[in-house]
Design a protein around this motif. Structure first.
Motif: not given
Length: 153
Positions: A17-26, A116-125
């Motif tokens: 319910n706050d800042d977070h990052l999720t890696v889901r393996v399919m 390599g060529i796209g957008n970048r998002l720098t973040f802190a949790i």
């Protein structure tokens, strides 16, 4: 809930319910491969909700990258110091979890939507401490159980 259907394994860093990052393996990218180089690629979308930003990436990570990250978190959990780093070969993610002397965690990272060529998002949790590490370790162990490392380099 449908009997026999299981959710894909996932790693959550942060609080849902706050800042977070999720890696889901399919699944594995190359399900028929048993060699180290092709067999360890995972279909692993990454989602992030940090500050006012949301990101969804159709990323591909490797089993060995997640394993290296788990080893770093295990050391932090044992010693209450140090850092764990998750970096992907294709530069989808660069994530560093550092344990401060007071037990709080510093989580910083960068995501790329088209490496390599796209957008970048720098973040802190923020708002995490050493008590959040066991859940991350459990998630990474579940990922490794579902998708064990294949072969050797």
């Amino acid at each position: 809930m449908i009997t026999g259907v299981t959710e894909p394994p996932e790693l959550v860093i942060g609080l849902p319910n706050d800042d977070h990052l999720t890696v889901r393996v399919m699944g594995r990218m190359h399900p028929g491969s048993t060699d180290y180089w092709d067999g360890n690629w995972l279909i692993s979308p990454i989602s992030a909700h940090v500050g006012g930003f949301s990101a969804q990436l159709a990323a591909g990570l490797r089993v060995d990258e997640l394993q290296t990250f788990r080893h770093g978190l295990e050391l932090i959990n044992q010693q209450l110091r140090g850092e764990a780093v998750l970096t992907s070969l294709e530069q989808w993610i660069s994530l560093t979890v550092t344990c401060r002397p007071n037990g709080s965690l510093s989580v910083t990272g960068e995501l790329a939507d088209n490496p390599g060529i796209g957008n970048r998002l720098t973040f802190a949790i923020t708002g995490l401490d050493q008590t959040n590490i066991p859940a991350m370790l459990t998630a990474l162990s579940a990922l490794e159980s579902a998708y064990p490392l294949l072969g050797q380099p």
